[in-house]
Design a protein around this motif. Structure first.
Motif, mmCIF file in Angstrom:
data_model
loop_
_atom_site.group_PDB
_atom_site.id
_atom_site.type_symbol
_atom_site.label_atom_id
_atom_site.label_comp_id
_atom_site.label_asym_id
_atom_site.label_seq_id
_atom_site.Cartn_x
_atom_site.Cartn_y
_atom_site.Cartn_z
ATOM 1 N N MET A 6 -43.198 33.773 34.651
ATOM 2 C CA MET A 6 -42.984 32.555 35.632
ATOM 3 C C MET A 6 -41.708 31.782 35.025
ATOM 4 S SD MET A 6 -45.465 29.462 36.419
ATOM 5 C CE MET A 6 -47.118 30.521 36.312
ATOM 6 N N ASN A 7 -40.924 31.207 35.993
ATOM 7 C CA ASN A 7 -40.065 30.245 35.690
ATOM 8 C C ASN A 7 -38.995 30.979 34.652
ATOM 9 O OD1 ASN A 7 -40.648 26.934 35.331
ATOM 10 N ND2 ASN A 7 -41.547 28.484 36.964
ATOM 11 N N HIS A 31 -33.415 30.690 36.984
ATOM 12 C CA HIS A 31 -32.866 29.584 36.843
ATOM 13 C C HIS A 31 -31.024 29.711 36.850
ATOM 14 C CE1 HIS A 31 -35.975 26.717 36.313
ATOM 15 N NE2 HIS A 31 -36.621 27.608 35.434
ATOM 16 N N ILE A 70 -35.635 17.935 42.399
ATOM 17 C CA ILE A 70 -36.170 18.660 43.260
ATOM 18 C C ILE A 70 -37.220 20.081 42.982
ATOM 19 C CG2 ILE A 70 -35.944 20.017 45.622
ATOM 20 C CD1 ILE A 70 -33.525 17.990 45.853
ATOM 21 N N GLN A 71 -36.060 20.672 42.088
ATOM 22 C CA GLN A 71 -36.707 21.924 41.548
ATOM 23 C C GLN A 71 -37.972 21.743 40.720
ATOM 24 O OE1 GLN A 71 -32.290 22.960 40.275
ATOM 25 N NE2 GLN A 71 -33.280 24.989 40.399
ATOM 26 N N GLN A 72 -37.779 20.643 39.915
ATOM 27 C CA GLN A 72 -39.158 20.220 38.871
ATOM 28 C C GLN A 72 -40.201 19.976 39.847
ATOM 29 O OE1 GLN A 72 -38.011 17.368 36.315
ATOM 30 N NE2 GLN A 72 -40.012 17.432 35.090
ATOM 31 N N ALA A 73 -40.046 19.351 41.020
ATOM 32 C CA ALA A 73 -41.057 18.826 41.814
ATOM 33 C C ALA A 73 -41.782 19.919 42.688
ATOM 34 C CB ALA A 73 -40.442 17.865 43.053
ATOM 35 N N VAL A 74 -41.060 21.062 42.653
ATOM 36 C CA VAL A 74 -41.618 22.344 43.392
ATOM 37 C C VAL A 74 -42.244 23.260 42.472
ATOM 38 C CG1 VAL A 74 -40.491 21.997 45.676
ATOM 39 C CG2 VAL A 74 -39.504 23.570 43.683
ATOM 40 N N GLY A 75 -42.193 22.947 41.205
ATOM 41 C CA GLY A 75 -42.741 23.819 40.449
ATOM 42 C C GLY A 75 -41.879 24.353 38.952
ATOM 43 N N ALA A 76 -40.724 23.754 39.182
ATOM 44 C CA ALA A 76 -39.846 24.449 37.931
ATOM 45 C C ALA A 76 -40.304 23.932 36.635
ATOM 46 C CB ALA A 76 -38.300 24.450 38.259
ATOM 47 N N ARG A 77 -40.091 24.385 35.435
ATOM 48 C CA ARG A 77 -40.650 23.919 34.121
ATOM 49 C C ARG A 77 -39.210 23.268 33.758
ATOM 50 N NH1 ARG A 77 -45.019 27.508 30.614
ATOM 51 N NH2 ARG A 77 -46.442 27.575 32.266
ATOM 52 N N ARG A 78 -39.620 22.090 32.993
ATOM 53 C CA ARG A 78 -38.444 21.486 32.242
ATOM 54 C C ARG A 78 -37.556 22.148 31.390
ATOM 55 N NH1 ARG A 78 -39.832 15.294 30.688
ATOM 56 N NH2 ARG A 78 -37.605 15.599 29.528
ATOM 57 N N LEU A 134 -35.064 24.608 33.325
ATOM 58 C CA LEU A 134 -34.135 23.907 33.712
ATOM 59 C C LEU A 134 -33.022 23.320 32.851
ATOM 60 C CD1 LEU A 134 -35.950 21.340 36.119
ATOM 61 C CD2 LEU A 134 -34.574 23.286 37.039
ATOM 62 N N LEU A 190 -46.684 14.398 40.444
ATOM 63 C CA LEU A 190 -45.168 13.931 40.184
ATOM 64 C C LEU A 190 -45.109 12.790 39.203
ATOM 65 C CD1 LEU A 190 -43.662 14.013 43.954
ATOM 66 C CD2 LEU A 190 -43.372 15.821 42.097
ATOM 67 N N ALA A 248 -46.525 21.243 36.114
ATOM 68 C CA ALA A 248 -45.672 22.052 36.867
ATOM 69 C C ALA A 248 -46.080 23.338 37.638
ATOM 70 C CB ALA A 248 -44.545 22.556 36.037
ATOM 71 N N LEU A 300 -46.820 23.980 41.286
ATOM 72 C CA LEU A 300 -46.255 25.019 41.903
ATOM 73 C C LEU A 300 -47.205 25.831 42.884
ATOM 74 C CD1 LEU A 300 -43.943 27.112 42.081
ATOM 75 C CD2 LEU A 300 -44.765 28.071 39.945
ATOM 76 N N TYR A 311 -40.143 30.729 41.066
ATOM 77 C CA TYR A 311 -40.519 30.376 39.940
ATOM 78 C C TYR A 311 -41.991 30.922 39.685
ATOM 79 C CZ TYR A 311 -37.361 26.480 40.328
ATOM 80 O OH TYR A 311 -36.129 26.004 40.339
#
Lengths: 343, 217
Positions: free
Chosen positions: A1-2, A7, A255-263, A266, B51, B75, B79, B107
């Motif tokens: 995942m991720n 990325h 935005i990417q983080q908000a939809v599920g990307a891990r820090r 990124l 968030l 996260a 997702l 992701y």
């Protein structure tokens, strides 16, 4: 995942989207690579001149020398430039009290080819009253740079040594000296040994760089100016990217983080993007420093690594700045607020 | 099911915006949060949407306690379990519509071909049947919001969260968006939205008012 691959794919897409920035960066990389390549070609050309110079001289004019045996080596002498005139003969040479009957070649014009071949001389022109002696001969007789020998009645200063195969048994002087010495072999020879003069020794690389500076100074200056302009444009662009577009970048990453990307993913993609920028900055800075110094300040050998070092310092400073800035912004501003702000 | 137990949230400048809030949202509900500006409705939605992990109290999702400090876990939950629709759409400007919708699937490690197929299907479901290779910048506000809804649905989450989803749209487009959200709710999705628009509020089957950091039904 991720996965990092995903990325990086998104990062690459961002580069495609930013076409103008992308093109500018590619241009900067091309300019950055062109400079060291150009310098490398120049150096390798000079090295070729130095080691394997075998140009034929079509217009050899025989300067008649009366007295002794006249030897014309019209096919063997290889001189540059084509307008060089050459004459040859033999005369008595006295070295340390010893009389020798020695082949002598007289030339005018530039003597760069022989200077490249000599161990100690620079790329200056052979002056009246100066001579080049075969290296092996000098070694046998204990001669050094700055010593004088008598050719006929004329004291001649040893300005360099010749070790090319074709001329290994000949003295070389200027043609005008040869004319003056015409019929001058004398029975009243005396030893004249001057004090050894301090002649600065140059390495092969120094001679090559010096030659490059002399023959391509205008070109180098133009390239240096272009490089400087490119350097400034890129540096400005890079700073703009880090400090201004960074905000927009942070928004997209939020935005990417908000939809599920891990820090972490990124951050890695962000680092890869900045490293790509940094490569271009490094190339431009290193090349700019090297060419600039070669053309303007004559510090070529030291400048390339110093330029590169500066570039690396620049890169890491910029990267650290960007990362710290991003980290601080993301720390201070919760994700919920970051996705609401205008990018 | 989402449970907030004694949840509070404070900010350094604005102070406490949520005071000891208790809220349970069951699966399949259509919940509207409304209240005056600055009442904390968006803050509450951000907490529900994971968030914002800076709250105190307990958050349970499907009976499991959520640790707000575990960013990787948050996260993953965002997702898989939650889909967010923003007032300002928040589409990635350099990705085309298909890639925007497929973003969460990337992701999740779904293959590119399956991502595109699923994204095309979702775009069609929100009424965008062609021009999938366009960038978001060329779309109208209503179309962008529909793409954002499609993206929120990409990973098939149970809960759809929408923060003023019609706030930047005209009445006609706003109605279309609300019809889509209603249809999703009819298919069993939990929809929680924040709005100050009475018309939008009318679509919800449960309405909660927020004032002075507390909730009232």
């Amino acid at each position: 995942m991720n996965s990092l691959r995903f990325h990086l794919k998104l990062t690459a897409r961002r580069w495609q989207y930013c076409r103008k920035t992308n093109l500018l960066i590619l241009l900067m990389i091309a300019i950055g690579l062109a400079f060291p390549l150009y310098a490398l070609l120049q150096i390798s050309f000079c090295a070729q001149q130095a080691g394997y110079y075998t140009v034929k001289v079509p217009d050899i004019q025989d300067v008649k020398y009366e007295g002794g045996s006249t030897i014309l080596q019209d096919q063997d002498l290889s001189l540059q430039p084509e307008t060089t005139r050459v004459g040859s003969g033999s005369m008595y040479v006295q070295v340390n009290g010893e009389d020798l009957f020695f082949p002598v070649v007289g030339m005018d014009g530039q003597y760069e080819d022989f200077f490249y071949l000599s161990v100690s001389a620079g790329t200056k022109e052979l002056q009246p009253g100066q001579c080049l002696v075969p290296h092996t001969f000098a070694w046998e007789k204990g001669l050094a740079l700055g010593d004088s020998i008598l050719i006929g009645q004329q004291p001649m200063e040893i300005a360099g040594f010749v070790d090319h195969t074709f001329h290994a048994d000949q003295l070389m002087i200027r043609l005008e000296d040869m004319a003056r010495l015409k019929g001058a072999q004398s029975s009243t020879l005396e030893t004249l040994v001057k004090e050894k003069a301090a002649v600065p020794r140059m390495t092969m690389l120094q001679r090559q760089i010096q030659s490059m500076q002399n023959t391509n100074r205008l070109q180098m200056l133009i390239f240096a100016a272009l490089g400087g302009a490119g350097l400034l444009i890129f540096a400005a662009n890079y700073l703009l990217f880090v400090y201004s577009h960074g905000k927009r970048l942070l928004k997209v990453m939020s935005i990417q983080q908000a939809v599920g990307a891990r820090r972490r993913g990124l951050a890695l993609s962000f680092f890869a993007e900045q490293a790509f920028n940094g490569l271009a900055v490094c190339a431009v800075l290193a090349a700019g420093c090297a060419v600039w110094s070669a053309a303007c300040f004559r510090l070529p050998a030291a400048a390339a690594p110093v330029g590169f070092l500066l570039a690396v310092v620049w890169l890491y400073a910029a990267l650290a700045t960007a990362l710290v800035r991003g980290a601080l912004l993301s720390k201070r501003t919760p994700l919920a607020q970051r996705v609401k702000t205008d990018g | 099911m989402i449970e907030l137990i004694h949840v509070s949230r404070s900010f350094p400048i604005t102070g406490t915006v949520l005071k000891d809030v208790n809220l349970t949202v069951n699966d399949g509900e259509f919940l509207s949060l409304w209240g005056p500006s600055g009442s904390g409705k968006s803050s509450l939605l951000s907490i529900i949407g994971l968030l914002d992990g800076g709250f105190t109290g307990e958050y349970r999702l499907d009976g499991q306690k959520v640790n707000p400090k575990d960013e990787n876990k948050l996260a993953d939950l965002r997702l898989r379990s939650l889909g967010f629709v923003f007032q300002t759409f928040n589409l990635v400007p350099y990705s085309d519509l298909l890639d925007n919708v497929a973003l969460p699937l990337g992701y999740l490690g779904v293959s590119a071909a399956r991502r595109r197929a699923r994204a095309a299907e979702l775009l069609a479901a929100v009424g965008i049947t062609e021009g999938h290779r366009r960038l978001p910048g060329v779309l109208s506000g209503g179309e962008q919001q529909r793409v954002a809804i499609a993206r929120a649905l990409a990973a098939d989450p149970q809960v759809i969260l929408a923060d003023e989803p019609t706030g930047n749209l005209d009445a006609a487009n706003g109605q279309k968006i609300m019809e889509i959200l209603s249809a999703l709710n009819a298919r069993g999705k939990t929809v929680i939205l924040v709005t100050h628009d009475p018309t939008v509020r009318g679509y919800a089957r449960r309405v909660i008012r927020i004032g002075d950091g507390t909730l009232s039904e």
